[in-house]
Design an enzyme around this catalytic site. Structure first.
Site, PDB file in Angstrom:
ATOM      1  N   ASN A  10      38.644  39.531  36.634  1.00 48.79           N
ATOM      2  CA  ASN A  10      38.347  38.411  37.530  1.00 48.79           C
ATOM      3  C   ASN A  10      39.581  38.139  38.375  1.00 48.79           C
ATOM      4  O   ASN A  10      40.572  37.626  37.868  1.00 48.79           O
ATOM      5  CB  ASN A  10      37.976  37.177  36.672  1.00 48.79           C
ATOM      6  N   LYS A  12      39.927  36.043  40.776  1.00 49.42           N
ATOM      7  CA  LYS A  12      40.005  34.663  41.281  1.00 49.42           C
ATOM      8  C   LYS A  12      40.303  34.709  42.790  1.00 49.42           C
ATOM      9  O   LYS A  12      39.789  35.583  43.476  1.00 49.42           O
ATOM     10  CB  LYS A  12      41.064  33.878  40.515  1.00 49.42           C
ATOM     11  N   HIS A  96      32.252  29.848  35.095  1.00 53.22           N
ATOM     12  CA  HIS A  96      33.671  30.001  34.755  1.00 53.22           C
ATOM     13  C   HIS A  96      34.282  28.601  34.623  1.00 53.22           C
ATOM     14  O   HIS A  96      33.924  27.685  35.360  1.00 53.22           O
ATOM     15  CB  HIS A  96      34.389  30.814  35.843  1.00 53.22           C
ATOM     16  N   GLU A  98      36.948  27.362  35.577  1.00 54.59           N
ATOM     17  CA  GLU A  98      37.544  26.802  36.809  1.00 54.59           C
ATOM     18  C   GLU A  98      36.456  26.232  37.718  1.00 54.59           C
ATOM     19  O   GLU A  98      36.661  25.222  38.388  1.00 54.59           O
ATOM     20  CB  GLU A  98      38.383  27.884  37.524  1.00 54.59           C
ATOM     21  N   GLU A 168      35.734  32.080  26.497  1.00 53.02           N
ATOM     22  CA  GLU A 168      37.063  31.859  27.068  1.00 53.02           C
ATOM     23  C   GLU A 168      37.561  30.473  26.679  1.00 53.02           C
ATOM     24  O   GLU A 168      37.181  29.474  27.317  1.00 53.02           O
ATOM     25  CB  GLU A 168      36.995  31.946  28.594  1.00 53.02           C
ATOM     26  N   GLY A 174      45.120  31.658  31.727  1.00 52.15           N
ATOM     27  CA  GLY A 174      46.259  31.584  32.637  1.00 52.15           C
ATOM     28  C   GLY A 174      47.488  30.912  32.041  1.00 52.15           C
ATOM     29  O   GLY A 174      48.422  30.579  32.763  1.00 52.15           O
ATOM     30  N   SER A 214      44.182  35.054  28.792  1.00 53.78           N
ATOM     31  CA  SER A 214      45.499  35.705  28.692  1.00 53.78           C
ATOM     32  C   SER A 214      45.460  37.055  27.969  1.00 53.78           C
ATOM     33  O   SER A 214      46.364  37.366  27.195  1.00 53.78           O
ATOM     34  CB  SER A 214      46.518  34.751  28.050  1.00 53.78           C
TER      35      SER A 214
HETATM   36  C1  PEP Z   1      39.856  34.288  33.502  1.00 49.01           C
HETATM   37  O1  PEP Z   1      40.081  33.932  34.640  1.00 49.01           O
HETATM   38  O2  PEP Z   1      38.685  34.427  33.148  1.00 49.01           O
HETATM   39  C2  PEP Z   1      40.976  34.567  32.593  1.00 49.01           C
HETATM   40  C3  PEP Z   1      40.720  34.863  31.358  1.00 49.01           C
HETATM   41  O3  PEP Z   1      42.253  34.482  33.122  1.00 49.01           O
HETATM   42  P1  PEP Z   1      43.637  34.950  32.405  1.00 49.01           P
HETATM   43  O4  PEP Z   1      43.400  36.327  31.853  1.00 49.01           O
HETATM   44  O5  PEP Z   1      44.654  34.939  33.502  1.00 49.01           O
HETATM   45  O6  PEP Z   1      43.920  33.970  31.314  1.00 49.01           O
END
Ligand code: PEP
Length: 254
Positions: A10, A12, A96, A98, A168, A174, A214
């Protein structure tokens, strides 16, 4: 039942069409595609058409970060499922964290988007997960099952085969913090049990459930070695071809 491992990146709000092209060239030069691992990039809308033209023959799949639930009309700024299909997408993220936190998407909206993706022929990747406060208060199961009930409302057994779930934990996105492989396994096991209870054992065995939060080259192998973790949704570490390739290679070795 065999569940093909899925490694999805992803991006973003990163990369122009030219930068997307550069990534695809570098990634396909360094990573040798194999049928056991499905690799997917999820660039911004503005890069989808370019990516869709470049990926055939590379073994890379294409997904969108969001979609709208109407087919067309006066919805300024929104993108319809068939527009994504026309760019070569086969997947779309829905819900998601976000989108939920920054753009106030509630569960009924996530559900409408998921149903629209399915009826257009896209595979939705439904993101669920708990906040740090919910995590500390021991409310992981309560939060996840509430999201599953609301977001999967009206999805039948046949359509569920095209749904991917991504667990997640919001506190791990992040931040550099990850759930331990055992914690991630436990919650993903719980999601599979919920599917069994609300659909059946066959559906639970077949559905792919990813971990996200992450994921990096250094922790991917440990997470992917867990029996119920069928892949990873990767944010930051999917932006560099080499780190994303290392994660995909870790999936090949599982
Ligand atoms: C995500 O955006 O779904 C995500 C898991 O980001 P990151 O790997 O940067 O934590």
């Amino acid at each position: 039942m065999d569940r093909t491992t899925l490694i999805a990146g992803n991006w973003k709000m990163h990369k122009t069409p030219d930068e997307t092209e550069e990534f695809i060239r570098e990634f396909s030069g360094t990573y040798e595609a194999a049928p056991e691992v499905e690799v997917l990039i999820i660039p911004p809308f503005t890069s989808l058409e370019r990516a869709g033209k470049l990926i055939p023959g590379t073994g890379i799949g294409l997904g969108a970060q969001d979609l709208y639930f109407e087919e067309e009309g006066a919805y300024t700024g929104e993108v319809a499922p068939r527009m994504l299909l026309a760019c070569g997408c086969s997947y779309a993220l829905v819900g998601h964290s976000e989108r939920r936190a920054l753009f106030h998407e509630d569960d009924p909206t996530v559900n409408r988007k998921l149903l629209a993706a399915l009826s257009a022929g896209l595979s939705p990747i439904l993101c669920v997960g708990e906040t740090l406060d919910e995590h500390r208060a021991g409310k992981v199961a309560e939060k996840i099952t509430r999201q599953l009930s609301a977001d999967l409302a009206g999805v039948g057994r046949e359509d569920l085969k095209r749904v991917v779930i991504a667990y997640e934990p919001i506190w791990a996105i992040g931040t550099g913090e990850t759930a331990t492989p055992e914690e991630a396994q436990d919650t993903i096991r719980l999601i599979r049990a919920w599917i069994e209870e609300h659909y059946d054992a066959h559906a639970a065995e077949g559905i792919r459930i990813l971990y996200g939060g992450s994921v990096k080259p250094g922790n991917a192998a440990a997470l992917l070695s867990q029996p119920d973790i069928d892949g990873a949704l990767v944010g930051g570490a999917s932006l560099q071809p080499e780190s994303f390739a290392q994660i995909a290679r870790a999936a090949l070795d599982r």
